[in-house]
Scaffold this motif. Structure first.
Motif, PDB file in Angstrom:
ATOM      1  N   SER A  45       0.848  -1.262  -0.158  1.00  0.00           N
ATOM      2  CA  SER A  45      -0.013   0.022   0.231  1.00  0.00           C
ATOM      3  C   SER A  45       0.959   1.307  -0.134  1.00  0.00           C
ATOM      4  CB  SER A  45      -0.961   0.093   1.270  1.00  0.00           C
ATOM      5  OG  SER A  45      -0.347  -0.069   2.257  1.00  0.00           O
ATOM      6  N   THR A  46       2.150   0.961   0.167  1.00  0.00           N
ATOM      7  CA  THR A  46       3.068   2.178   0.050  1.00  0.00           C
ATOM      8  C   THR A  46       3.340   2.597  -1.415  1.00  0.00           C
ATOM      9  OG1 THR A  46       4.309   1.306   1.979  1.00  0.00           O
ATOM     10  CG2 THR A  46       5.555   2.817   0.658  1.00  0.00           C
ATOM     11  N   SER A  47       3.197   4.067  -1.632  1.00  0.00           N
ATOM     12  CA  SER A  47       3.166   4.498  -2.750  1.00  0.00           C
ATOM     13  C   SER A  47       4.945   4.091  -3.663  1.00  0.00           C
ATOM     14  CB  SER A  47       3.262   6.199  -2.980  1.00  0.00           C
ATOM     15  OG  SER A  47       3.406   6.667  -4.086  1.00  0.00           O
ATOM     16  N   GLY A  48       4.498   3.647  -4.800  1.00  0.00           N
ATOM     17  CA  GLY A  48       5.629   3.280  -5.716  1.00  0.00           C
ATOM     18  C   GLY A  48       5.889   1.977  -5.566  1.00  0.00           C
ATOM     19  N   VAL A  49       5.672   1.024  -4.667  1.00  0.00           N
ATOM     20  CA  VAL A  49       6.024  -0.074  -4.756  1.00  0.00           C
ATOM     21  C   VAL A  49       5.249  -1.242  -5.338  1.00  0.00           C
ATOM     22  CG1 VAL A  49       6.193  -2.164  -2.814  1.00  0.00           C
ATOM     23  CG2 VAL A  49       6.597   0.180  -2.217  1.00  0.00           C
ATOM     24  N   GLY A  50       6.013  -2.186  -5.931  1.00  0.00           N
ATOM     25  CA  GLY A  50       5.319  -3.214  -6.921  1.00  0.00           C
ATOM     26  C   GLY A  50       5.913  -4.477  -6.605  1.00  0.00           C
ATOM     27  N   VAL A  51       5.294  -5.487  -6.889  1.00  0.00           N
ATOM     28  CA  VAL A  51       5.754  -7.087  -6.773  1.00  0.00           C
ATOM     29  C   VAL A  51       5.589  -7.860  -8.085  1.00  0.00           C
ATOM     30  CG1 VAL A  51       5.381  -9.383  -5.972  1.00  0.00           C
ATOM     31  CG2 VAL A  51       5.441  -7.199  -4.221  1.00  0.00           C
TER      32      VAL A  51
ATOM     33  N   TYR B 163       1.465  -3.122  -8.931  1.00  0.00           N
ATOM     34  CA  TYR B 163       1.946  -2.050  -8.037  1.00  0.00           C
ATOM     35  C   TYR B 163       0.814  -1.633  -7.053  1.00  0.00           C
ATOM     36  CZ  TYR B 163       5.732  -0.669 -11.261  1.00  0.00           C
ATOM     37  OH  TYR B 163       6.909  -0.639 -12.085  1.00  0.00           O
ATOM     38  N   TRP B 164       1.391  -0.732  -6.275  1.00  0.00           N
ATOM     39  CA  TRP B 164       0.436  -0.252  -5.080  1.00  0.00           C
ATOM     40  C   TRP B 164      -0.728   0.345  -5.276  1.00  0.00           C
ATOM     41  CZ3 TRP B 164       2.918   3.099  -7.930  1.00  0.00           C
ATOM     42  CH2 TRP B 164       2.432   4.536  -7.932  1.00  0.00           C
TER      43      TRP B 164
ATOM     44  N   LEU C 123      -2.682 -15.199 -17.973  1.00  0.00           N
ATOM     45  CA  LEU C 123      -2.036 -14.772 -16.652  1.00  0.00           C
ATOM     46  C   LEU C 123      -3.058 -13.776 -15.967  1.00  0.00           C
ATOM     47  CD1 LEU C 123       1.657 -13.700 -17.391  1.00  0.00           C
ATOM     48  CD2 LEU C 123       0.718 -15.702 -16.183  1.00  0.00           C
ATOM     49  N   THR C 124      -3.051 -13.783 -14.624  1.00  0.00           N
ATOM     50  CA  THR C 124      -3.751 -12.999 -13.923  1.00  0.00           C
ATOM     51  C   THR C 124      -3.127 -12.745 -12.339  1.00  0.00           C
ATOM     52  OG1 THR C 124      -6.083 -13.705 -14.529  1.00  0.00           O
ATOM     53  CG2 THR C 124      -5.872 -12.360 -12.433  1.00  0.00           C
ATOM     54  N   ILE C 125      -2.836 -11.417 -12.165  1.00  0.00           N
ATOM     55  CA  ILE C 125      -2.020 -11.209 -10.977  1.00  0.00           C
ATOM     56  C   ILE C 125      -2.897 -10.186 -10.094  1.00  0.00           C
ATOM     57  CG2 ILE C 125      -0.893  -9.027 -11.795  1.00  0.00           C
ATOM     58  CD1 ILE C 125       1.556  -9.799 -10.375  1.00  0.00           C
ATOM     59  N   THR C 126      -3.058 -10.562  -8.695  1.00  0.00           N
ATOM     60  CA  THR C 126      -3.760  -9.674  -7.838  1.00  0.00           C
ATOM     61  C   THR C 126      -2.953  -9.585  -6.591  1.00  0.00           C
ATOM     62  OG1 THR C 126      -4.616 -12.025  -7.108  1.00  0.00           O
ATOM     63  CG2 THR C 126      -5.896 -10.942  -8.747  1.00  0.00           C
ATOM     64  N   LYS C 127      -3.373  -8.711  -5.557  1.00  0.00           N
ATOM     65  CA  LYS C 127      -2.772  -8.448  -4.571  1.00  0.00           C
ATOM     66  C   LYS C 127      -3.735  -8.539  -3.401  1.00  0.00           C
ATOM     67  CE  LYS C 127      -2.731  -3.151  -4.945  1.00  0.00           C
ATOM     68  NZ  LYS C 127      -3.691  -3.052  -4.118  1.00  0.00           N
ATOM     69  N   ASP C 128      -3.250  -8.790  -2.147  1.00  0.00           N
ATOM     70  CA  ASP C 128      -4.165  -8.788  -0.915  1.00  0.00           C
ATOM     71  C   ASP C 128      -3.231  -7.880   0.039  1.00  0.00           C
ATOM     72  OD1 ASP C 128      -5.298  -9.033   1.812  1.00  0.00           O
ATOM     73  OD2 ASP C 128      -6.258 -11.011   1.067  1.00  0.00           O
ATOM     74  N   THR C 129      -3.424  -6.758   0.252  1.00  0.00           N
ATOM     75  CA  THR C 129      -2.487  -5.974   0.930  1.00  0.00           C
ATOM     76  C   THR C 129      -2.579  -6.028   2.549  1.00  0.00           C
ATOM     77  OG1 THR C 129      -2.860  -4.178  -0.757  1.00  0.00           O
ATOM     78  CG2 THR C 129      -1.849  -3.455   1.613  1.00  0.00           C
ATOM     79  N   SER C 130      -3.753  -6.542   2.989  1.00  0.00           N
ATOM     80  CA  SER C 130      -3.817  -7.006   4.214  1.00  0.00           C
ATOM     81  C   SER C 130      -3.084  -8.268   4.991  1.00  0.00           C
ATOM     82  CB  SER C 130      -5.404  -7.154   4.757  1.00  0.00           C
ATOM     83  OG  SER C 130      -5.890  -8.228   3.915  1.00  0.00           O
ATOM     84  N   LYS C 131      -2.860  -9.109   3.804  1.00  0.00           N
ATOM     85  CA  LYS C 131      -2.257 -10.248   3.861  1.00  0.00           C
ATOM     86  C   LYS C 131      -0.863 -10.219   3.471  1.00  0.00           C
ATOM     87  CE  LYS C 131      -6.255 -13.364   3.707  1.00  0.00           C
ATOM     88  NZ  LYS C 131      -6.891 -14.752   2.877  1.00  0.00           N
TER      89      LYS C 131
END
Lengths: 120, 107
Positions: free
Chosen positions: A30-36, A54-55, A69-77
């Motif tokens: 959730s930090t601005s600029g961060v990606g995985v 990205y965030w 492909l599908t990419i998703t994020k779970d910021t809380s986890k």
């Protein structure tokens, strides 16, 4: 200390769907600029970039694999999930997740990787 | 896609040698070029980012230079722990393509 770790099945049959989870610590998506991102490496071959999130939920995909492909994020986890459909033996590889940013956009920190084998 | 071409694909060198690896992009990528080191069975590690910035903790014998389409990774005095495969990668746009790798072996 930043760490990332990939998890998922080690063996899949052709046509199955791969679901990989990257669990990280030491930073927040959730930090601005961060990606995985996700990168793979077939045995004995070079690295291949797959996808990046990205965030702000901006998502990028390899054009040659985008339909699968599908990419998703779970910021809380603190997790990023990559799914790849219709797996084939040529998809056998070590899959890595890595932390990036939108300044220099390098992959500064990497997980240890997980070997995924596709075989009938 | 931007193609990244490394040369040589492999090289043999001795401890103490100065080693240079080059990477050429198929179009200008300004300085969005990074170098990674990978040892067998291990994940890649970032050595140099933005063409010439040394990643924290990386020995100063590693250096990078270049901009536009032509880039160089130099190891000033090769050490036993430097025998590995080295990859360049562009992040100018997506897909974030890698070079094919340069394997540095013991002579």
């Amino acid at each position: 200390q930043i760490t990332l770790k990939e998890s998922g099945p080690t063996l899949l049959k052709p046509t199955q769907t791969l679901t990989l989870t990257c669990t990280f610590s030491g930073f927040s998506l959730s930090t601005s600029g961060v990606g995985v991102g996700w990168i793979r490496q077939p045995p004995g071959k070079a690295l291949e970039w797959l996808a990046l999130i990205y965030w702000d939920d901006d998502k990028r995909y390899s054009p040659s694999l985008k339909s699968r492909l599908t990419i998703t994020k779970d910021t809380s986890k603190n997790q990023v999930v990559l799914t790849m459909t219709n797996m084939d033996p040529v998809d056998t590889a070590t899959y890595y997740c890595a932390q990036s940013n939108n300044w220099n956009r390098a992959f500064h920190y990497w997980g240890q990787g997980t070997l995924i084998t596709v075989s009938s | 896609d931007i193609q990244m071409t490394q040369s040589p694909s492999s090289l043999s060198a001795s401890v103490g040698d100065r080693v240079t690896i080059t990477c050429r992009a198929s179009q200008s990528i300004t300085t969005y070029l990074h170098w990674y080191q990978q040892k067998p069975g291990k994940a890649p590690q970032l050595l140099i980012y933005a063409a010439s910035s040394l990643q924290s903790g990386v020995p100063s014998r590693f250096s990078g230079s270049g901009s536009g389409t032509d880039f160089t990774l130099t190891i000033s005095s090769l050490q036993p722990e430097d025998f590995a495969t080295y990859y360049c990668q562009q992040s100018y746009n997506t897909p974030r393509t890698f070079g094919q790798g340069t394997k540095v072996e013991i002579e």
